[in-house]
Design an enzyme around this catalytic site. Structure first.
Site, PDB file in Angstrom:
ATOM      1  N   HIS A 124      34.367  36.266  40.929  1.00  0.00           N
ATOM      2  CA  HIS A 124      34.837  37.140  39.853  1.00  0.00           C
ATOM      3  C   HIS A 124      34.246  38.534  40.033  1.00  0.00           C
ATOM      4  O   HIS A 124      33.049  38.745  39.832  1.00  0.00           O
ATOM      5  CB  HIS A 124      34.414  36.535  38.517  1.00  0.00           C
ATOM      6  CG  HIS A 124      34.959  37.232  37.316  1.00  0.00           C
ATOM      7  ND1 HIS A 124      35.735  38.369  37.387  1.00  0.00           N
ATOM      8  CD2 HIS A 124      34.846  36.950  35.991  1.00  0.00           C
ATOM      9  CE1 HIS A 124      36.073  38.751  36.168  1.00  0.00           C
ATOM     10  NE2 HIS A 124      35.549  37.908  35.309  1.00  0.00           N
ATOM     11  N   CYS A 184      36.352  43.047  32.283  1.00  0.00           N
ATOM     12  CA  CYS A 184      37.123  42.475  33.392  1.00  0.00           C
ATOM     13  C   CYS A 184      38.577  42.920  33.399  1.00  0.00           C
ATOM     14  O   CYS A 184      39.306  42.646  34.360  1.00  0.00           O
ATOM     15  CB  CYS A 184      37.039  40.948  33.356  1.00  0.00           C
ATOM     16  SG  CYS A 184      35.356  40.348  33.133  1.00  0.00           S
ATOM     17  N   HIS A 203      43.880  35.135  35.397  1.00  0.00           N
ATOM     18  CA  HIS A 203      42.496  35.605  35.300  1.00  0.00           C
ATOM     19  C   HIS A 203      41.583  34.521  35.867  1.00  0.00           C
ATOM     20  O   HIS A 203      40.709  34.805  36.677  1.00  0.00           O
ATOM     21  CB  HIS A 203      42.156  35.932  33.850  1.00  0.00           C
ATOM     22  CG  HIS A 203      40.855  36.632  33.675  1.00  0.00           C
ATOM     23  ND1 HIS A 203      40.544  37.792  34.337  1.00  0.00           N
ATOM     24  CD2 HIS A 203      39.759  36.324  32.917  1.00  0.00           C
ATOM     25  CE1 HIS A 203      39.323  38.186  33.999  1.00  0.00           C
ATOM     26  NE2 HIS A 203      38.823  37.311  33.148  1.00  0.00           N
TER      27      HIS A 203
END
Length: 528
Positions: free
Chosen positions: A387, A212, A347
């Protein structure tokens, strides 16, 4: 070869993207300001009918099909980009959507009228090696069909060979093709290679898999190429354009996905993340080169800090020490004070451990609250789109760059803040409405962007608003009105201030502003 200082600011001169319910960067920004929740059920052709069981606790089942999907927005015109149409079906969408978005970003940078030599352009794209549609097609053509036929032979040993061969052909015909024309579209590094090939860029091209954190690591590498003089433009970003059910099986196995079907970072009701698809590509130049060329500049990149967690309880468990180290490196190496930050794009995965760890690391870096009021807006675009895995950092980076460009603090979606995170004692507040970014400091507006990946890889980018030379503190000249972006906050009315040295200049400024507002679709009733 042009070589700038190792700490020279890097200008974002082009941006393009496609995210859930947003076919463009402009639509993406509008959706953020309008607080659009783009998370929905998977498309009808997702193919998880036999796997989806919301009530199941079985390890091989999927308990949710909610996420941020591109759906009908995932459209690619092969002829426009010089790609043979028969090479697309059966390949992975990442290659083709990344090429399309990269071309749009390059166009947005003004490259056609202010070109950079092709051998001076790097292409670095964050891309995970996750299971995708193309990989699934190859497995089905080989292993899955052969396994099915082997079981059929065991159950019905008298089935004629001709019948089995005919069944095999029918099964293959029901799948996307796998042949020599589609094979290149299954090679992972061609995500970047195809961009370089079609746009005739002859600098370095490669992909980065840092989970990520991939997009921000790609940005870091692009900045390094620019500052060292190895490139004069860098095309960077991240792509995750396909999320088949098999990826959901992995995340459901980890119990990481929300059973409620809502992703709400930093909320008391948060119970996990939701996956999303997206592509975000940015064009970068050294600030001195961008200004000399007269480029449009969205925002500046001042630095990216990168660090790993080191040894912890588990390879997937985040550690505040590693995240804090990435933050420390970003501010120390860029010479930027954390006191000047007004926005953190977190995040923000909405997992209990992830949110708690991130807030703890931010609190360590930025210190306790000054007085009674929190002074740093905290948000996460994942609350609206989900996400995007390796493309998550590019989504956050584009959001933060636009926030600086339009001088607006963008909202996030929150149910009720989680009191267990301790935000009340920190400098952070969850920003839930679009607000003018009021700023009275001597330094420019600045934002930080987090992207943390599986395996403990952490990255933090520092962005800064672009202040044209005419309005920098050392200048006594008035800014031309064209430097101010049109207002983007959707409110019933706006207060706009124009300045000029004389009446004639003021009239020109007002005419220019009226044209900009008209192009932006604003209601000019009462404008005088």
């Amino acid at each position: 070869m042009t070589k700038g200082p190792l700490d020279e600011a890097i200008a974002i001169v082009g941006m393009a993207g496609i995210f859930p319910r947003a076919p463009s960067v402009r639509a993406f920004w509008r959706n953020i300001l309008d607080r659009v929740d783009a998370v929905d059920h998977a498309p009808a052709d997702w193919g998880a009918e036999g796997l989806l069981d919301p009530s199941s606790r079985a390890n091989d089942r999927i308990y949710t099909d909610k996420g941020g999907f591109l759906g009908d927005l995932a459209v690619f015109d092969p002829l426009r980009h010089g790609v043979m149409p028969n090479s697309i079906d059966g390949g992975e969408p990442d290659q083709f959507l990344a090429l399309q978005v990269a071309a749009e970003s390059v166009d947005d940078s003004g490259f056609p009228v202010r070109p950079v030599p092709g051998d001076r352009v790097s292409v670095i794209i964050g891309r995970g090696t996750y299971i995708n549609r193309g990989f699934t097609t190859v497995v089905q053509h080989g292993l899955m069909i052969d396994t099915f036929l082997a079981i059929l032979r065991q159950l019905h040993p008298d089935t004629p060979a001709e019948s089995l061969a005919a069944l095999k052909e029918r099964l293959k015909a029901s799948l996307p093709p796998f042949d020599p024309s589609t094979a290149p579209a299954l090679v992972p590094n061609l995500v970047a290679g195809r961009i370089a090939n079609r746009l005739d860029f002859r600098g370095a091209n490669y992909i980065i898999d840092a989970a990520c954190a991939s997009s921000l690591i790609a940005v870091d590498r692009g900045m390094a190429d620019l500052r060292s003089g190895r490139a004069d433009m860098a095309v960077v970003g991240g792509v995750h354009a396909s999320t088949p059910p098999s990826i959901y099986q992995i995340f459901c196995q980890l119990e990481a996905l929300s059973r409620k079907g809502r992703i709400r970072p930093f909320s008391a009701e948060a119970d996990g993340t939701l996956l999303a698809e997206g592509v975000g590509i940015l064009c970068l130049k050294r600030l001195s080169d961008a200004e000399a060329a007269g480029d449009k500049i969205y925002a500046l990149l001042r630095g990216v800090g990168v660090a790993s967690d080191g040894k912890g309880l588990g390879i997937l468990a985040p550690r505040p020490e590693g995240q804090e180290l990435a933050l420390q490196k970003a501010y120390a190496e860029s010479g930027i004070s954390p006191e000047s930050i007004g926005l953190i794009e977190a995040h923000g995965t909405a997992t209990a451990l992830g949110d708690r760890t991130e807030v703890e690391s931010l609190a360590r870096q930025f210190g306790p609250r000054h007085g009674k009021a929190a002074d740093i807006a905290l948000g996460s675009v994942k609350s609206m789109i989900g996400h995007c895995l390796p493309a998550a950092g590019s989504a956050g980076l584009i959001k933060a760059a636009l926030a600086l460009h339009h001088r607006v603090l963008p909202p996030m979606l929150v149910d009720s803040p989680n009191p267990a995170l301790g935000l009340e004692q920190s400098r952070f507040y969850l920003n839930t409405r679009a607000r003018p970014w009021v700023h009275g400091g001597d330094e420019p507006r600045r934002a930080g962007v987090n992207a943390f990946g599986f395996g403990g890889i952490n990255a933090h980018a520092i962005l800064e608003e672009y202040v044209p030379p005419a309005v920098r503190p050392e200048s006594d000249r008035l800014p031309p009105v064209v430097q101010a972006p049109p207002p983007e906050v959707n409110r019933p009315s706006e207060v706009l201030i124009c300045a000029a040295p004389d009446a004639g200049g003021l009239g020109e400024a007002l005419d220019s502003l009226a044209r900009a507002l008209d192009e932006d679709g604003a209601d000019l009733a009462g404008f005088a």
